[in-house]
Design a protein around this motif. Structure first.
Motif, PDB file in Angstrom:
ATOM      1  N   ASP A 147       0.848  -1.194   0.000  1.00 40.71           N
ATOM      2  CA  ASP A 147       0.000   0.000   0.000  1.00 40.71           C
ATOM      3  C   ASP A 147       0.885   1.244   0.000  1.00 40.71           C
ATOM      4  OD1 ASP A 147      -1.785   2.100   0.525  1.00 40.71           O
ATOM      5  OD2 ASP A 147      -3.042   0.824   1.770  1.00 40.71           O
ATOM      6  N   PHE A 148       0.723   2.081  -1.026  1.00 38.09           N
ATOM      7  CA  PHE A 148       1.484   3.327  -1.132  1.00 38.09           C
ATOM      8  C   PHE A 148       0.648   4.542  -0.749  1.00 38.09           C
ATOM      9  CE2 PHE A 148       3.551   0.239  -3.809  1.00 38.09           C
ATOM     10  CZ  PHE A 148       4.887   0.400  -3.479  1.00 38.09           C
ATOM     11  N   THR A 149      -0.594   4.336  -0.298  1.00 42.40           N
ATOM     12  CA  THR A 149      -1.483   5.455   0.022  1.00 42.40           C
ATOM     13  C   THR A 149      -1.248   6.022   1.415  1.00 42.40           C
ATOM     14  OG1 THR A 149      -3.262   4.083   0.950  1.00 42.40           O
ATOM     15  CG2 THR A 149      -3.304   4.492  -1.440  1.00 42.40           C
ATOM     16  N   GLY A 150      -0.492   5.298   2.247  1.00 46.18           N
ATOM     17  CA  GLY A 150      -0.245   5.758   3.608  1.00 46.18           C
ATOM     18  C   GLY A 150      -1.280   5.265   4.601  1.00 46.18           C
ATOM     19  N   GLU A 151      -2.282   4.528   4.137  1.00 48.18           N
ATOM     20  CA  GLU A 151      -3.273   3.981   5.060  1.00 48.18           C
ATOM     21  C   GLU A 151      -2.657   2.837   5.855  1.00 48.18           C
ATOM     22  OE1 GLU A 151      -7.039   2.917   3.382  1.00 48.18           O
ATOM     23  OE2 GLU A 151      -7.310   4.864   2.434  1.00 48.18           O
ATOM     24  N   LYS A 152      -3.069   2.710   7.088  1.00 47.96           N
ATOM     25  CA  LYS A 152      -2.575   1.636   7.961  1.00 47.96           C
ATOM     26  C   LYS A 152      -3.494   0.421   7.830  1.00 47.96           C
ATOM     27  CE  LYS A 152       0.541   4.364   9.734  1.00 47.96           C
ATOM     28  NZ  LYS A 152       1.735   4.493   8.971  1.00 47.96           N
ATOM     29  N   GLY A 153      -2.945  -0.757   8.099  1.00 48.17           N
ATOM     30  CA  GLY A 153      -3.740  -1.977   8.096  1.00 48.17           C
ATOM     31  C   GLY A 153      -3.523  -2.793   6.838  1.00 48.17           C
ATOM     32  N   PRO A 154      -4.365  -3.809   6.651  1.00 46.66           N
ATOM     33  CA  PRO A 154      -4.193  -4.699   5.495  1.00 46.66           C
ATOM     34  C   PRO A 154      -4.435  -3.959   4.178  1.00 46.66           C
ATOM     35  CG  PRO A 154      -6.213  -5.223   6.675  1.00 46.66           C
ATOM     36  CD  PRO A 154      -5.492  -4.189   7.481  1.00 46.66           C
ATOM     37  N   VAL A 155      -3.790  -4.443   3.125  1.00 44.90           N
ATOM     38  CA  VAL A 155      -3.932  -3.841   1.801  1.00 44.90           C
ATOM     39  C   VAL A 155      -5.216  -4.389   1.176  1.00 44.90           C
ATOM     40  CG1 VAL A 155      -2.868  -3.473  -0.447  1.00 44.90           C
ATOM     41  CG2 VAL A 155      -1.438  -3.710   1.587  1.00 44.90           C
TER      42      VAL A 155
END
Length: 194
Positions: free
Chosen positions: A110-118
């Motif tokens: 994940d390159f969006t910066g969101e945390k947790g599973p992709v």
């Protein structure tokens, strides 16, 4: 057959029935012998066939020659090609582990910066990956992507609304290039624009 607009009243006059009204006409059934008379009726606006429609992946594979490549014999000395062992980086909204891709999503970043599973919170990346590499899970399921044996490297750059930024896309491309040998990445797919 489908009769449009004011043609709906004429259907009954020609021995037909209307099982379904539409905003701009109706789906109508008429006896075969009455079809020509209904078509010639000046008060019937338009008729068109109520043809069967369906998903077009098989037609897509045929139109680009993927079906021939899957079977082999398309070039002397070269057997069937399905993409088996080839890594395809899908830079998109992520790829869900759906049954048709089961076991072939070999990396998710994940390159969006969101945390947790992709996760694919939008669905577009999964759709694209299906076009690329879907494969039916049993002998009755004819689902087949263009390269049904390929491995998918899911590189998420788009959020749940399908939006992202160029910097994340470039970072994902850099990742695919840096990990080319690790995942045997031979293709990068970007079905996005800005």
């Amino acid at each position: 057959w489908r009769a449009w607009s004011s043609g709906c009243m004429q259907v009954a006059r020609h021995g037909g029935r209307i099982p379904n009204r539409l905003a701009t006409g109706a789906v109508a059934g008429v006896p075969a012998g009455a079809l020509a008379m209904l078509a010639d009726d000046p008060e019937a606006d338009q008729l068109s066939g109520n043809h069967v429609v369906g998903a077009q992946m098989t037609v897509t594979n045929q139109s680009i020659g993927a079906d021939v490549v899957h079977q082999g014999g398309w070039a002397q000395g070269i057997g069937p090609l399905t993409g088996k062992g080839i890594g395809i980086a899908v830079i998109d909204s992520g790829v869900a582990n759906v049954p048709e891709l089961n076991g072939r999503i070999i990396a998710s970043v994940d390159f969006t910066g969101e945390k947790g599973p992709v996760l694919d919170k939008n669905g577009h990346g999964t759709h694209v990956a299906g076009i690329i590499a879907a494969h039916g899970q049993n002998r009755f399921d004819e689902t087949s992507g263009v390269a049904p044996g390929a491995d998918i490297i899911s590189l998420r750059v788009l959020d749940a609304k399908g939006h992202g930024v160029v910097g994340d896309v470039i970072e994902a491309i850099d990742y695919a290039i840096a990990n080319k040998a690790r995942y045997n990445i031979r293709v990068i797919n970007l079905s996005l624009g800005g």
